[in-house]
Design an enzyme around this catalytic site. Sequence first.
Site, mmCIF file in Angstrom:
data_model
loop_
_atom_site.group_PDB
_atom_site.id
_atom_site.type_symbol
_atom_site.label_atom_id
_atom_site.label_comp_id
_atom_site.label_asym_id
_atom_site.label_seq_id
_atom_site.Cartn_x
_atom_site.Cartn_y
_atom_site.Cartn_z
ATOM 1 N N HIS A 248 -0.647 -3.012 6.789
ATOM 2 C CA HIS A 248 -0.505 -1.549 6.644
ATOM 3 C C HIS A 248 -0.982 -0.940 7.971
ATOM 4 C CE1 HIS A 248 -0.373 2.382 4.998
ATOM 5 N NE2 HIS A 248 -1.625 2.477 4.591
ATOM 6 N N GLY B 153 -0.171 -7.526 -3.977
ATOM 7 C CA GLY B 153 -0.394 -8.905 -3.556
ATOM 8 C C GLY B 153 -0.201 -9.932 -4.666
ATOM 9 N N ASP C 244 4.436 4.638 3.263
ATOM 10 C CA ASP C 244 3.621 3.899 2.285
ATOM 11 C C ASP C 244 2.647 4.853 1.593
ATOM 12 O OD1 ASP C 244 2.823 1.116 1.289
ATOM 13 O OD2 ASP C 244 0.903 1.958 1.904
ATOM 14 N N GLN D 125 -11.901 -1.697 7.537
ATOM 15 C CA GLN D 125 -11.361 -2.440 8.680
ATOM 16 C C GLN D 125 -11.986 -2.049 10.017
ATOM 17 O OE1 GLN D 125 -7.070 -2.439 8.810
ATOM 18 N NE2 GLN D 125 -6.879 -3.399 6.803
#
Length: 340
Positions: free
Chosen positions: A106, A132, A189, A85
Amino acid sequence: MAKMYYNGDANAAYLNGKKVAVIGYGSQGHAHALNMRDSGVEVVIGLRKGKSWDKAVEDGFQVYSVGEATAQADVVMILLPDELQTKVYKEEIEPNLTNQALMFAHGFNVHFNQIVPPKESDVLLVAPKGPGHLVRRTYEQDAGVPALFAIYQDVTGEAKELALAYAKAIGALRAGALETTFKEETETDLFGEQAVLCGGLTSLVKAGFETLVEAGYQPELAYFETLHELKLIVDLMYEGGLEGMRYSISDTAQWGDFVSGPRVVDERVKDEMKAILKDIQDGKFAKGWILENQANRPVFNAINAREKEHLIEQVGRDLRKMMPFVNKDKKKEVVASAKH
Ligand SMILES: NC(=O)C1=CN([C@@H]2O[C@H](COP(=O)(O)OP(=O)(O)OC[C@H]3O[C@@H](n4cnc5c(N)ncnc54)[C@H](OP(=O)(O)O)[C@@H]3O)[C@@H](O)[C@H]2O)C=CC1
Ligand SMILES: CC[C@](O)(C(C)=O)C(=O)O
Protein backbone atom coordinates in the site's frame (compact mmCIF):
# COMPACT_ATOMS: atom_id res chain seq x y z
CA MET A 1 -8.96 -1.53 -22.02
CA ALA A 2 -5.94 -1.18 -19.73
CA LYS A 3 -3.22 -3.82 -20.12
CA MET A 4 -3.67 -6.67 -17.67
CA TYR A 5 -0.70 -8.84 -16.70
CA TYR A 6 -1.10 -12.59 -16.23
CA ASN A 7 1.25 -15.48 -15.39
CA GLY A 8 2.69 -15.63 -18.91
CA ASP A 9 3.85 -11.98 -18.62
CA ALA A 10 6.16 -12.64 -15.67
CA ASN A 11 9.64 -14.12 -15.47
CA ALA A 12 9.29 -16.29 -12.38
CA ALA A 13 13.00 -17.16 -12.52
CA TYR A 14 13.79 -13.53 -11.67
CA LEU A 15 13.47 -14.39 -7.98
CA ASN A 16 15.71 -17.48 -8.25
CA GLY A 17 18.74 -17.07 -5.99
CA LYS A 18 17.24 -13.98 -4.36
CA LYS A 19 16.12 -13.76 -0.75
CA VAL A 20 12.91 -11.94 0.12
CA ALA A 21 12.46 -10.54 3.64
CA VAL A 22 8.79 -10.25 4.52
CA ILE A 23 8.55 -7.72 7.36
CA GLY A 24 5.40 -8.50 9.36
CA TYR A 25 3.45 -11.75 9.50
CA GLY A 26 -0.15 -10.54 9.84
CA SER A 27 -2.96 -10.60 7.31
CA GLN A 28 -0.83 -9.84 4.23
CA GLY A 29 2.53 -10.97 5.63
CA HIS A 30 1.60 -14.59 6.30
CA ALA A 31 -0.12 -14.86 2.91
CA HIS A 32 2.77 -13.42 0.88
CA ALA A 33 5.34 -15.48 2.79
CA LEU A 34 3.50 -18.80 2.51
CA ASN A 35 2.50 -18.29 -1.13
CA MET A 36 6.02 -17.28 -2.15
CA ARG A 37 7.54 -20.23 -0.33
CA ASP A 38 5.09 -22.57 -2.08
CA SER A 39 6.12 -20.91 -5.36
CA GLY A 40 9.78 -21.81 -4.67
CA VAL A 41 11.03 -18.41 -3.45
CA GLU A 42 13.47 -18.16 -0.52
CA VAL A 43 11.70 -16.19 2.22
CA VAL A 44 12.77 -14.98 5.67
CA ILE A 45 10.55 -13.10 8.10
CA GLY A 46 11.35 -9.89 10.02
CA LEU A 47 9.41 -9.33 13.27
CA ARG A 48 9.42 -8.35 16.90
CA LYS A 49 8.95 -11.10 19.51
CA GLY A 50 5.26 -11.91 20.03
CA LYS A 51 2.25 -13.68 18.56
CA SER A 52 3.23 -13.30 14.92
CA TRP A 53 6.81 -14.38 15.63
CA ASP A 54 5.55 -17.62 17.23
CA LYS A 55 3.16 -18.24 14.33
CA ALA A 56 5.87 -17.72 11.71
CA VAL A 57 8.20 -20.13 13.54
CA GLU A 58 5.35 -22.64 13.81
CA ASP A 59 4.86 -22.30 10.04
CA GLY A 60 8.50 -23.28 9.54
CA PHE A 61 10.10 -19.93 8.66
CA GLN A 62 13.47 -18.52 9.70
CA VAL A 63 12.45 -15.50 11.77
CA TYR A 64 14.76 -12.59 12.59
CA SER A 65 14.53 -9.11 14.01
CA VAL A 66 13.43 -6.57 11.41
CA GLY A 67 16.99 -5.25 11.09
CA GLU A 68 18.56 -8.70 10.67
CA ALA A 69 15.99 -9.78 8.07
CA THR A 70 16.47 -6.55 6.13
CA ALA A 71 20.26 -6.77 6.16
CA GLN A 72 20.40 -10.26 4.64
CA ALA A 73 17.72 -9.82 1.95
CA ASP A 74 17.76 -8.76 -1.70
CA VAL A 75 14.12 -7.68 -1.55
CA VAL A 76 12.39 -6.20 1.52
CA MET A 77 8.58 -6.26 1.54
CA ILE A 78 7.14 -4.06 4.31
CA LEU A 79 3.91 -5.61 5.59
CA LEU A 80 3.64 -3.80 8.91
CA PRO A 81 0.53 -1.80 9.85
CA ASP A 82 0.65 1.50 7.93
CA GLU A 83 0.57 3.55 11.12
CA LEU A 84 3.69 1.80 12.50
CA GLN A 85 5.75 1.66 9.33
CA THR A 86 7.45 5.05 9.64
CA LYS A 87 8.89 4.38 13.10
CA VAL A 88 10.03 0.82 12.31
CA TYR A 89 11.42 1.97 8.96
CA LYS A 90 13.48 4.78 10.52
CA GLU A 91 14.77 2.71 13.45
CA GLU A 92 15.26 -0.76 11.99
CA ILE A 93 14.97 -0.90 8.22
CA GLU A 94 16.72 2.23 6.94
CA PRO A 95 19.95 1.63 8.91
CA ASN A 96 20.20 -1.84 7.31
CA LEU A 97 19.55 -0.82 3.72
CA THR A 98 22.36 -1.01 1.22
CA ASN A 99 20.68 -1.31 -2.14
CA GLN A 100 17.90 -3.81 -1.48
CA ALA A 101 14.67 -3.38 -3.40
CA LEU A 102 12.05 -1.89 -1.11
CA MET A 103 8.46 -3.04 -1.52
CA PHE A 104 5.06 -2.14 -0.09
CA ALA A 105 1.51 -3.48 -0.40
CA HIS A 106 0.00 0.00 0.00
CA GLY A 107 1.50 3.35 -0.97
CA PHE A 108 0.27 5.35 2.05
CA ASN A 109 3.59 6.16 3.73
CA VAL A 110 5.58 6.86 0.59
CA HIS A 111 2.81 8.85 -1.07
CA PHE A 112 2.20 10.98 2.04
CA ASN A 113 5.97 11.47 2.60
CA GLN A 114 6.17 9.59 5.89
CA ILE A 115 8.83 7.30 4.43
CA VAL A 116 11.43 8.80 2.11
CA PRO A 117 13.25 5.87 0.48
CA PRO A 118 16.96 6.02 -0.28
CA LYS A 119 18.01 6.93 -3.82
CA GLU A 120 19.93 3.62 -4.21
CA SER A 121 16.91 1.30 -3.93
CA ASP A 122 14.29 0.21 -6.38
CA VAL A 123 10.97 1.15 -4.76
CA LEU A 124 7.74 -0.51 -5.82
CA LEU A 125 4.45 -1.83 -4.61
CA VAL A 126 2.43 -4.97 -5.22
CA ALA A 127 -0.97 -4.46 -3.63
CA PRO A 128 -3.38 -7.40 -3.63
CA LYS A 129 -6.95 -6.19 -4.05
CA GLY A 130 -8.27 -8.36 -1.24
CA PRO A 131 -7.74 -9.32 2.40
CA GLY A 132 -4.57 -11.28 3.17
CA HIS A 133 -6.40 -14.36 4.41
CA LEU A 134 -8.10 -14.58 1.02
CA VAL A 135 -4.75 -14.09 -0.73
CA ARG A 136 -3.65 -17.29 1.01
CA ARG A 137 -6.94 -19.18 0.73
CA THR A 138 -7.37 -18.53 -3.00
CA TYR A 139 -3.72 -19.46 -3.68
CA GLU A 140 -4.33 -22.83 -2.03
CA GLN A 141 -7.39 -23.25 -4.28
CA ASP A 142 -5.21 -22.70 -7.40
CA ALA A 143 -6.82 -19.29 -7.81
CA GLY A 144 -5.71 -15.82 -6.74
CA VAL A 145 -6.59 -12.28 -5.76
CA PRO A 146 -5.90 -9.60 -8.40
CA ALA A 147 -3.26 -6.99 -7.61
CA LEU A 148 -2.04 -3.54 -8.53
CA PHE A 149 1.65 -2.86 -9.03
CA ALA A 150 3.50 0.42 -9.25
CA ILE A 151 7.09 1.52 -9.68
CA TYR A 152 8.17 4.55 -7.63
CA GLN A 153 11.90 4.33 -8.27
CA ASP A 154 13.70 2.13 -10.79
CA VAL A 155 17.44 2.26 -10.14
CA THR A 156 18.31 -1.14 -11.60
CA GLY A 157 15.98 -1.00 -14.59
CA GLU A 158 14.53 -4.28 -13.27
CA ALA A 159 11.80 -2.98 -10.95
CA LYS A 160 8.94 -3.99 -13.21
CA GLU A 161 10.39 -7.48 -13.68
CA LEU A 162 10.58 -7.80 -9.90
CA ALA A 163 7.02 -6.53 -9.42
CA LEU A 164 5.65 -9.07 -11.89
CA ALA A 165 7.74 -11.97 -10.55
CA TYR A 166 6.58 -11.13 -7.01
CA ALA A 167 2.95 -10.79 -8.09
CA LYS A 168 3.21 -14.17 -9.80
CA ALA A 169 4.79 -15.80 -6.75
CA ILE A 170 1.92 -14.71 -4.47
CA GLY A 171 -0.65 -16.00 -6.98
CA ALA A 172 -1.94 -12.58 -8.07
CA LEU A 173 -1.17 -13.07 -11.76
CA ARG A 174 -3.61 -15.97 -11.90
CA ALA A 175 -6.32 -13.31 -11.49
CA GLY A 176 -4.54 -10.43 -13.20
CA ALA A 177 -2.48 -7.38 -12.27
CA LEU A 178 -2.80 -3.79 -13.39
CA GLU A 179 -0.02 -1.18 -13.46
CA THR A 180 -0.67 2.02 -11.53
CA THR A 181 1.17 4.71 -9.56
CA PHE A 182 1.69 5.07 -5.80
CA LYS A 183 -0.68 8.06 -5.89
CA GLU A 184 -3.47 6.23 -7.72
CA GLU A 185 -3.17 3.07 -5.61
CA THR A 186 -3.17 5.01 -2.35
CA GLU A 187 -6.07 7.29 -3.16
CA THR A 188 -8.31 4.64 -4.71
CA ASP A 189 -7.58 2.09 -1.97
CA LEU A 190 -8.45 4.58 0.77
CA PHE A 191 -11.56 5.66 -1.11
CA GLY A 192 -12.73 2.08 -1.73
CA GLU A 193 -12.35 0.99 1.87
CA GLN A 194 -13.99 4.14 3.27
CA ALA A 195 -16.85 4.83 0.87
CA VAL A 196 -17.78 1.35 -0.36
CA LEU A 197 -16.08 -1.82 0.87
CA CYS A 198 -15.83 -1.21 4.60
CA GLY A 199 -17.32 2.14 5.68
CA GLY A 200 -20.10 2.37 3.10
CA LEU A 201 -21.05 -1.26 3.50
CA THR A 202 -21.12 -1.46 7.30
CA SER A 203 -23.16 1.75 7.46
CA LEU A 204 -25.62 0.45 4.84
CA VAL A 205 -26.02 -2.88 6.65
CA LYS A 206 -26.52 -1.25 10.06
CA ALA A 207 -29.04 1.25 8.67
CA GLY A 208 -31.05 -1.56 7.08
CA PHE A 209 -30.89 -3.70 10.24
CA GLU A 210 -31.89 -0.79 12.50
CA THR A 211 -34.79 0.19 10.21
CA LEU A 212 -36.28 -3.31 10.45
CA VAL A 213 -35.68 -3.73 14.19
CA GLU A 214 -37.03 -0.25 15.02
CA ALA A 215 -40.16 -1.14 13.01
CA GLY A 216 -40.71 -4.13 15.32
CA TYR A 217 -39.31 -6.99 13.25
CA GLN A 218 -37.23 -9.76 14.89
CA PRO A 219 -33.49 -8.96 15.13
CA GLU A 220 -32.52 -12.47 13.97
CA LEU A 221 -34.63 -12.07 10.84
CA ALA A 222 -33.16 -8.61 10.26
CA TYR A 223 -29.65 -10.09 10.58
CA PHE A 224 -30.35 -12.74 7.93
CA GLU A 225 -31.94 -10.16 5.63
CA THR A 226 -29.35 -7.40 5.83
CA LEU A 227 -26.05 -9.10 6.67
CA HIS A 228 -25.97 -12.86 6.16
CA GLU A 229 -27.62 -12.85 2.73
CA LEU A 230 -25.32 -10.06 1.60
CA LYS A 231 -22.48 -12.56 1.15
CA LEU A 232 -24.64 -14.77 -1.02
CA ILE A 233 -25.66 -11.83 -3.19
CA VAL A 234 -22.09 -10.49 -3.40
CA ASP A 235 -20.82 -13.95 -4.41
CA LEU A 236 -23.14 -13.76 -7.42
CA MET A 237 -21.83 -10.28 -8.31
CA TYR A 238 -18.24 -11.55 -7.94
CA GLU A 239 -19.00 -14.36 -10.35
CA GLY A 240 -21.14 -12.55 -12.91
CA GLY A 241 -21.29 -8.83 -12.20
CA LEU A 242 -24.56 -7.04 -11.51
CA GLU A 243 -26.21 -8.86 -14.40
CA GLY A 244 -25.17 -12.25 -13.05
CA MET A 245 -26.64 -11.42 -9.66
CA ARG A 246 -29.86 -10.11 -11.24
CA TYR A 247 -30.21 -13.35 -13.23
CA SER A 248 -30.56 -15.30 -9.97
CA ILE A 249 -32.89 -13.00 -8.06
CA SER A 250 -36.63 -12.77 -8.64
CA ASP A 251 -38.02 -10.16 -11.02
CA THR A 252 -39.79 -8.66 -7.99
CA ALA A 253 -36.41 -8.18 -6.33
CA GLN A 254 -34.93 -6.79 -9.53
CA TRP A 255 -37.78 -4.27 -9.89
CA GLY A 256 -37.22 -3.21 -6.26
CA ASP A 257 -33.49 -2.96 -7.00
CA PHE A 258 -34.21 -0.59 -9.92
CA VAL A 259 -36.78 1.66 -8.24
CA SER A 260 -35.63 1.71 -4.59
CA GLY A 261 -31.83 1.37 -4.82
CA PRO A 262 -31.34 4.89 -6.21
CA ARG A 263 -33.56 6.24 -3.39
CA VAL A 264 -31.01 4.89 -0.88
CA VAL A 265 -27.86 5.87 -2.77
CA ASP A 266 -28.84 9.17 -4.36
CA GLU A 267 -26.91 12.23 -5.54
CA ARG A 268 -26.43 13.40 -1.92
CA VAL A 269 -24.59 10.16 -1.16
CA LYS A 270 -22.43 10.69 -4.22
CA ASP A 271 -21.69 14.26 -3.15
CA GLU A 272 -20.53 12.88 0.20
CA MET A 273 -18.37 10.32 -1.62
CA LYS A 274 -16.77 13.18 -3.57
CA ALA A 275 -16.07 15.01 -0.31
CA ILE A 276 -14.47 11.85 1.13
CA LEU A 277 -12.30 11.52 -1.99
CA LYS A 278 -11.22 15.16 -1.69
CA ASP A 279 -10.16 14.64 1.95
CA ILE A 280 -8.05 11.70 0.77
CA GLN A 281 -6.52 13.57 -2.16
CA ASP A 282 -5.54 16.66 -0.21
CA GLY A 283 -4.04 14.66 2.69
CA LYS A 284 -6.67 15.63 5.30
CA PHE A 285 -7.63 12.02 5.99
CA ALA A 286 -3.97 10.92 6.21
CA LYS A 287 -3.14 13.74 8.63
CA GLY A 288 -6.11 12.84 10.85
CA TRP A 289 -5.09 9.16 10.94
CA ILE A 290 -1.45 9.96 11.69
CA LEU A 291 -2.42 12.33 14.54
CA GLU A 292 -4.99 9.85 15.90
CA ASN A 293 -2.19 7.29 16.23
CA GLN A 294 0.19 9.78 17.82
CA ALA A 295 -2.52 10.41 20.45
CA ASN A 296 -2.87 6.63 21.10
CA ARG A 297 -6.15 6.28 19.18
CA PRO A 298 -8.74 7.80 21.56
CA VAL A 299 -11.44 8.09 18.88
CA PHE A 300 -10.63 4.77 17.16
CA ASN A 301 -10.82 2.87 20.47
CA ALA A 302 -14.07 4.52 21.58
CA ILE A 303 -15.86 3.80 18.30
CA ASN A 304 -14.44 0.28 18.13
CA ALA A 305 -15.79 -0.56 21.60
CA ARG A 306 -19.22 0.92 20.78
CA GLU A 307 -19.45 -0.93 17.46
CA LYS A 308 -18.78 -4.32 19.09
CA GLU A 309 -21.85 -3.84 21.26
CA HIS A 310 -24.26 -3.00 18.43
CA LEU A 311 -27.29 -5.31 18.44
CA ILE A 312 -26.39 -6.66 14.99
CA GLU A 313 -23.11 -7.94 16.46
CA GLN A 314 -24.75 -9.51 19.51
CA VAL A 315 -27.36 -11.29 17.36
CA GLY A 316 -24.75 -12.28 14.79
CA ARG A 317 -22.40 -13.82 17.36
CA ASP A 318 -25.21 -16.10 18.60
CA LEU A 319 -26.44 -17.06 15.13
CA ARG A 320 -22.96 -17.82 13.76
CA LYS A 321 -22.28 -20.19 16.66
CA MET A 322 -24.94 -22.41 15.09
CA MET A 323 -23.37 -22.28 11.61
CA PRO A 324 -20.37 -24.62 11.57
CA PHE A 325 -19.56 -23.59 8.00
CA VAL A 326 -18.90 -19.99 9.01
CA ASN A 327 -17.52 -20.59 12.49
CA LYS A 328 -14.26 -22.53 12.61
CA ASP A 329 -14.50 -23.38 16.31
CA LYS A 330 -18.01 -24.70 15.85
CA LYS A 331 -16.81 -26.68 12.83
CA LYS A 332 -14.03 -28.33 14.87
CA GLU A 333 -16.58 -29.12 17.59
CA VAL A 334 -18.98 -30.73 15.08
CA VAL A 335 -16.19 -32.76 13.45
CA ALA A 336 -14.97 -33.92 16.90
CA SER A 337 -18.46 -34.90 18.05
CA ALA A 338 -19.07 -36.82 14.79
CA LYS A 339 -15.97 -38.94 15.53
CA HIS A 340 -17.31 -40.09 18.93
N1 LIG B 1 -5.09 -6.38 5.54
C1 LIG B 1 -5.13 -6.53 4.22
O1 LIG B 1 -5.70 -7.47 3.70
C2 LIG B 1 -4.43 -5.56 3.32
C3 LIG B 1 -3.35 -4.84 3.77
N2 LIG B 1 -2.60 -4.12 2.89
C4 LIG B 1 -1.41 -3.44 3.38
O2 LIG B 1 -0.50 -4.42 3.88
C5 LIG B 1 0.27 -3.86 4.95
C6 LIG B 1 0.16 -4.77 6.17
O3 LIG B 1 -1.17 -4.71 6.64
P1 LIG B 1 -1.84 -5.95 7.42
O4 LIG B 1 -1.39 -7.23 6.82
O5 LIG B 1 -3.29 -5.63 7.50
O6 LIG B 1 -1.18 -5.80 8.87
P2 LIG B 1 -1.48 -6.68 10.17
O7 LIG B 1 -1.88 -5.73 11.25
O8 LIG B 1 -2.39 -7.81 9.86
O9 LIG B 1 -0.05 -7.32 10.51
C7 LIG B 1 1.01 -6.54 10.91
C8 LIG B 1 2.21 -7.38 11.24
O10 LIG B 1 3.26 -6.50 11.64
C9 LIG B 1 3.80 -6.96 12.87
N3 LIG B 1 4.31 -5.82 13.63
C10 LIG B 1 3.60 -4.82 14.19
N4 LIG B 1 4.43 -3.95 14.78
C11 LIG B 1 5.68 -4.42 14.60
C12 LIG B 1 6.96 -3.95 15.00
N5 LIG B 1 7.12 -2.84 15.71
N6 LIG B 1 8.03 -4.69 14.63
C13 LIG B 1 7.89 -5.82 13.94
N7 LIG B 1 6.70 -6.31 13.52
C14 LIG B 1 5.61 -5.62 13.87
C15 LIG B 1 2.65 -7.64 13.59
O11 LIG B 1 3.17 -8.54 14.53
P3 LIG B 1 2.65 -8.66 16.05
O12 LIG B 1 1.89 -9.95 16.12
O13 LIG B 1 3.91 -8.70 16.84
O14 LIG B 1 1.80 -7.45 16.34
C16 LIG B 1 1.98 -8.35 12.40
O15 LIG B 1 2.64 -9.54 12.11
C17 LIG B 1 -0.24 -2.44 5.14
O16 LIG B 1 0.54 -1.59 4.37
C18 LIG B 1 -1.66 -2.51 4.56
O17 LIG B 1 -2.17 -1.26 4.10
C19 LIG B 1 -2.86 -4.09 1.55
C20 LIG B 1 -3.94 -4.78 1.05
C21 LIG B 1 -4.86 -5.48 1.91
C1 LIG C 1 -10.79 -3.27 1.84
C2 LIG C 1 -9.72 -3.12 2.87
C3 LIG C 1 -8.30 -3.20 2.31
O1 LIG C 1 -8.06 -2.10 1.48
C4 LIG C 1 -8.14 -4.48 1.53
C5 LIG C 1 -8.37 -5.77 2.19
O2 LIG C 1 -7.87 -4.44 0.37
C6 LIG C 1 -7.31 -3.13 3.49
O3 LIG C 1 -6.44 -2.26 3.44
O4 LIG C 1 -7.37 -3.97 4.39
